[in-house]
Write an enzyme that holds these catalytic residues in place. Structure first.
Site, PDB file in Angstrom:
ATOM      1  N   ARG A 221     118.573 -16.517 -17.639  1.00 15.23           N
ATOM      2  CA  ARG A 221     118.332 -17.423 -18.697  1.00 15.23           C
ATOM      3  C   ARG A 221     116.981 -17.585 -19.152  1.00 15.23           C
ATOM      4  O   ARG A 221     116.036 -17.069 -18.659  1.00 15.23           O
ATOM      5  CB  ARG A 221     118.620 -18.904 -18.021  1.00 15.23           C
ATOM      6  CG  ARG A 221     120.207 -19.258 -17.566  1.00 15.23           C
ATOM      7  CD  ARG A 221     121.173 -19.144 -18.777  1.00 15.23           C
ATOM      8  NE  ARG A 221     122.399 -19.607 -18.196  1.00 15.23           N
ATOM      9  CZ  ARG A 221     123.307 -18.748 -18.103  1.00 15.23           C
ATOM     10  NH1 ARG A 221     123.127 -17.406 -18.422  1.00 15.23           N
ATOM     11  NH2 ARG A 221     124.781 -18.847 -17.714  1.00 15.23           N
ATOM     12  N   HIS A 269     122.557 -11.477 -25.123  1.00 18.21           N
ATOM     13  CA  HIS A 269     123.144 -11.963 -24.207  1.00 18.21           C
ATOM     14  C   HIS A 269     124.651 -11.250 -23.860  1.00 18.21           C
ATOM     15  O   HIS A 269     125.911 -11.877 -23.988  1.00 18.21           O
ATOM     16  CB  HIS A 269     123.569 -13.657 -24.579  1.00 18.21           C
ATOM     17  CG  HIS A 269     123.855 -14.277 -23.168  1.00 18.21           C
ATOM     18  ND1 HIS A 269     123.369 -15.582 -22.792  1.00 18.21           N
ATOM     19  CD2 HIS A 269     124.267 -13.987 -21.881  1.00 18.21           C
ATOM     20  CE1 HIS A 269     123.721 -16.140 -21.721  1.00 18.21           C
ATOM     21  NE2 HIS A 269     124.524 -15.056 -21.148  1.00 18.21           N
TER      22      HIS A 269
HETATM   23  P1  NDP Z   1     124.355 -16.580  -7.284  1.00 21.33           P
HETATM   24  O1  NDP Z   1     124.389 -18.220  -7.053  1.00 21.33           O
HETATM   25  O2  NDP Z   1     125.330 -15.747  -6.559  1.00 21.33           O
HETATM   26  O3  NDP Z   1     122.927 -15.966  -6.691  1.00 21.33           O
HETATM   27  C1  NDP Z   1     121.626 -16.685  -7.023  1.00 21.33           C
HETATM   28  C2  NDP Z   1     120.348 -15.897  -6.292  1.00 21.33           C
HETATM   29  O4  NDP Z   1     119.292 -16.812  -6.508  1.00 21.33           O
HETATM   30  C3  NDP Z   1     120.594 -16.215  -4.715  1.00 21.33           C
HETATM   31  O5  NDP Z   1     120.099 -15.220  -4.137  1.00 21.33           O
HETATM   32  C4  NDP Z   1     119.621 -17.411  -4.600  1.00 21.33           C
HETATM   33  O6  NDP Z   1     119.276 -17.454  -2.969  1.00 21.33           O
HETATM   34  C5  NDP Z   1     118.579 -17.536  -5.610  1.00 21.33           C
HETATM   35  N1  NDP Z   1     117.951 -18.589  -5.817  1.00 21.33           N
HETATM   36  C6  NDP Z   1     118.285 -19.574  -6.256  1.00 21.33           C
HETATM   37  N2  NDP Z   1     117.472 -20.550  -6.583  1.00 21.33           N
HETATM   38  C7  NDP Z   1     116.238 -20.042  -5.717  1.00 21.33           C
HETATM   39  C8  NDP Z   1     114.989 -20.425  -5.718  1.00 21.33           C
HETATM   40  N3  NDP Z   1     114.557 -21.871  -5.939  1.00 21.33           N
HETATM   41  N4  NDP Z   1     114.192 -19.659  -5.057  1.00 21.33           N
HETATM   42  C9  NDP Z   1     114.553 -18.285  -4.720  1.00 21.33           C
HETATM   43  N5  NDP Z   1     115.746 -17.854  -4.951  1.00 21.33           N
HETATM   44  C10 NDP Z   1     116.559 -18.661  -5.301  1.00 21.33           C
HETATM   45  O7  NDP Z   1     124.388 -16.220  -8.754  1.00 21.33           O
HETATM   46  P2  NDP Z   1     124.868 -14.757  -9.665  1.00 21.33           P
HETATM   47  O8  NDP Z   1     124.139 -13.634  -8.897  1.00 21.33           O
HETATM   48  O9  NDP Z   1     126.310 -15.085  -9.662  1.00 21.33           O
HETATM   49  O10 NDP Z   1     124.118 -15.340 -11.011  1.00 21.33           O
HETATM   50  C11 NDP Z   1     122.983 -15.165 -11.215  1.00 21.33           C
HETATM   51  C12 NDP Z   1     122.440 -15.830 -12.732  1.00 21.33           C
HETATM   52  O11 NDP Z   1     122.871 -14.784 -13.668  1.00 21.33           O
HETATM   53  C13 NDP Z   1     123.563 -17.161 -12.893  1.00 21.33           C
HETATM   54  O12 NDP Z   1     123.072 -18.101 -12.612  1.00 21.33           O
HETATM   55  C14 NDP Z   1     123.591 -16.839 -14.600  1.00 21.33           C
HETATM   56  O13 NDP Z   1     122.408 -17.917 -15.318  1.00 21.33           O
HETATM   57  C15 NDP Z   1     123.007 -15.259 -14.900  1.00 21.33           C
HETATM   58  N6  NDP Z   1     123.911 -14.394 -15.653  1.00 21.33           N
HETATM   59  C16 NDP Z   1     123.743 -14.090 -16.855  1.00 21.33           C
HETATM   60  C17 NDP Z   1     124.580 -13.332 -17.451  1.00 21.33           C
HETATM   61  C18 NDP Z   1     124.297 -12.753 -18.744  1.00 21.33           C
HETATM   62  O14 NDP Z   1     125.118 -11.963 -19.522  1.00 21.33           O
HETATM   63  N7  NDP Z   1     122.898 -12.465 -19.030  1.00 21.33           N
HETATM   64  C19 NDP Z   1     126.063 -13.105 -16.941  1.00 21.33           C
HETATM   65  C20 NDP Z   1     126.188 -13.729 -15.537  1.00 21.33           C
HETATM   66  C21 NDP Z   1     125.196 -14.404 -15.169  1.00 21.33           C
HETATM   67  P3  NDP Z   1     120.071 -17.740  -1.875  1.00 21.33           P
HETATM   68  O15 NDP Z   1     120.951 -16.383  -1.714  1.00 21.33           O
HETATM   69  O16 NDP Z   1     119.136 -17.875  -0.683  1.00 21.33           O
HETATM   70  O17 NDP Z   1     121.025 -18.832  -2.114  1.00 21.33           O
HETATM   71  C1  OXD Z   2     127.296 -16.318 -17.477  1.00 19.23           C
HETATM   72  C2  OXD Z   2     126.900 -15.723 -18.662  1.00 19.23           C
HETATM   73  O1  OXD Z   2     126.807 -17.077 -16.887  1.00 19.23           O
HETATM   74  O2  OXD Z   2     127.558 -15.014 -19.252  1.00 19.23           O
HETATM   75  O3  OXD Z   2     128.387 -15.979 -17.025  1.00 19.23           O
HETATM   76  O4  OXD Z   2     125.640 -15.971 -19.165  1.00 19.23           O
END
Ligand code: NDP
Ligand code: OXD
Length: 306
Positions: A221, A269
């Site tokens: 983001r 995006h």
């Molecule tokens: P997940 O919820 O599966 O993974 C999130 C990861 O971030 C986990 O490993 C989590 O740790 C870690 N995390 C969260 N908060 C913290 C923190 N405070 N400190 C350290 N680590 C932290 O999410 P996804 O992998 O499915 O997606 C990630 C993000 O990607 C989405 O939230 C979205 O915003 C973005 N996205 C962007 C897209 C695009 O087209 N640009 C498309 C899809 C998603 P832990 O494993 O320990 O819980």
């Molecule tokens: C998502 C994205 O969060 O597309 O899936 O950004």
């Protein structure tokens, strides 16, 4: 069973027939103000009114992985929020990030510039050991990206809240290990959810901790990165470049300095798109599981923000 669909992108013409075909026992319709009570809602950036008018929902499905927009709304207490759990996004993310890492490491941007001048000029091979890649966030997408980058023999670091054991990936966990993670990484990829803890994470102080000559890839983001601090780190020479897919304001406004910066690559995006048929199959499968009282993956914990 009644299912309502709403997306701010207004792409219901294909989603509603798709959901209907996958859930033949349900009545699927487009949500509009005054719609009858539904059992499930499938949404992307819905208005508050949808939630206020649907107090009887059994679950709310988000047609993306990130729930930051949804969690800005007032949600009924205890309403299960279920996000997309991969649904074809992790392979897209792996493609995008590997491309950006390799494009930078192999200097394809330099060769593109040379080509414009008809210039034949080799660059010296670089050592992968000098380009450790750090992935912020080792969840569904970050883990796939970490594994994919590691296949090209780059040293890979990962940062998450809880420690991980992944082959070829050095795990750093929690706020206490963030500085060590950044100091060990030269190419930093952001794949964190946007939460109060991660907003503005890549600010001047943190960018300064990345190894000199660093490179930032933000596919999570826009609000994870402080724009002015990124520009300053590029202009000082501390960072070599950045590939950015997400922005604080989208579309990225005309005239934003990122558009013109010679060492920033902007994409709209698009690093991992929601794939309609995979997503519909996943959501329909989960509605079936919930109806049978079975657990489902991808349940959001609103207290963590992801
Ligand atoms: P997940 O919820 O599966 O993974 C999130 C990861 O971030 C986990 O490993 C989590 O740790 C870690 N995390 C969260 N908060 C913290 C923190 N405070 N400190 C350290 N680590 C932290 O999410 P996804 O992998 O499915 O997606 C990630 C993000 O990607 C989405 O939230 C979205 O915003 C973005 N996205 C962007 C897209 C695009 O087209 N640009 C498309 C899809 C998603 P832990 O494993 O320990 O819980
Ligand atoms: C998502 C994205 O969060 O597309 O899936 O950004």
């Amino acid at each position: 069973m009644r299912v309502v669909y709403y997306s701010v992108d207004q792409d219901h013409a294909r989603w509603i027939p798709g959901l209907q075909a996958a859930l033949p026992q349900a009545e699927v319709s487009l949500w509009a103000p005054g719609a009858p009570p539904a059992d499930y809602a499938v949404v992307w950036k819905p208005p508050q009114q949808l939630l206020d008018e649907q107090p009887g929902l059994k679950a709310l499905f988000n047609t993306g992985a990130g729930v930051d927009a949804l969690l800005q709304l007032r949600l009924p207490a205890g309403l299960p929020v279920i996000r997309l759990d991969d649904a074809g996004m992790s392979v897209q993310m792996a493609e995008y990030v590997c491309h950006a890492v390799i494009r930078h490491f192999r200097e394809f941007d330099g060769y593109e510039a040379d080509m414009a001048h008809g210039k034949w000029s080799f660059r010296k091979p670089r050592s992968r050991l000098d380009y450790p890649v750090g992935i912020l966030g080792l969840g569904v997408l970050g883990e796939r990206v970490a594994r994919s980058v590691a296949q090209f023999d780059f040293p890979v670091n990962g940062w998450s809240r809880s420690p991980k054991t992944l082959p070829g990936v050095q795990s750093f966990a929690g706020a206490d290990q963030l500085d060590a993670f950044l100091a060990a990484s030269r190419i930093v990829v952001c794949l964190l959810p946007l939460t109060p803890d991660t907003r503005d994470l890549l600010n001047a102080q943190r960018l300064a901790r990345i190894r000199p000559g660093g490179y930032v890839i933000n596919v999570a983001r826009g609000a994870h990165v402080v724009d002015a601090d990124l520009l300053a780190a590029l202009d000082s020479g501390h960072l070599a470049g950045a590939t950015l897919d997400v922005f604080r304001t989208e579309p990225l406004p005309a005239g934003h300095p990122f558009w013109q910066h010679p060492r920033i690559t902007v994409t709209p995006h698009t690093s991992a798109r929601t794939l309609r048929s995979e997503s519909i199959a996943q959501i329909a499968g989960k509605i079936g599981a919930l109806q049978r009282g079975e657990p489902v993956a991808g349940k959001v914990d609103p207290s963590r923000g992801y």
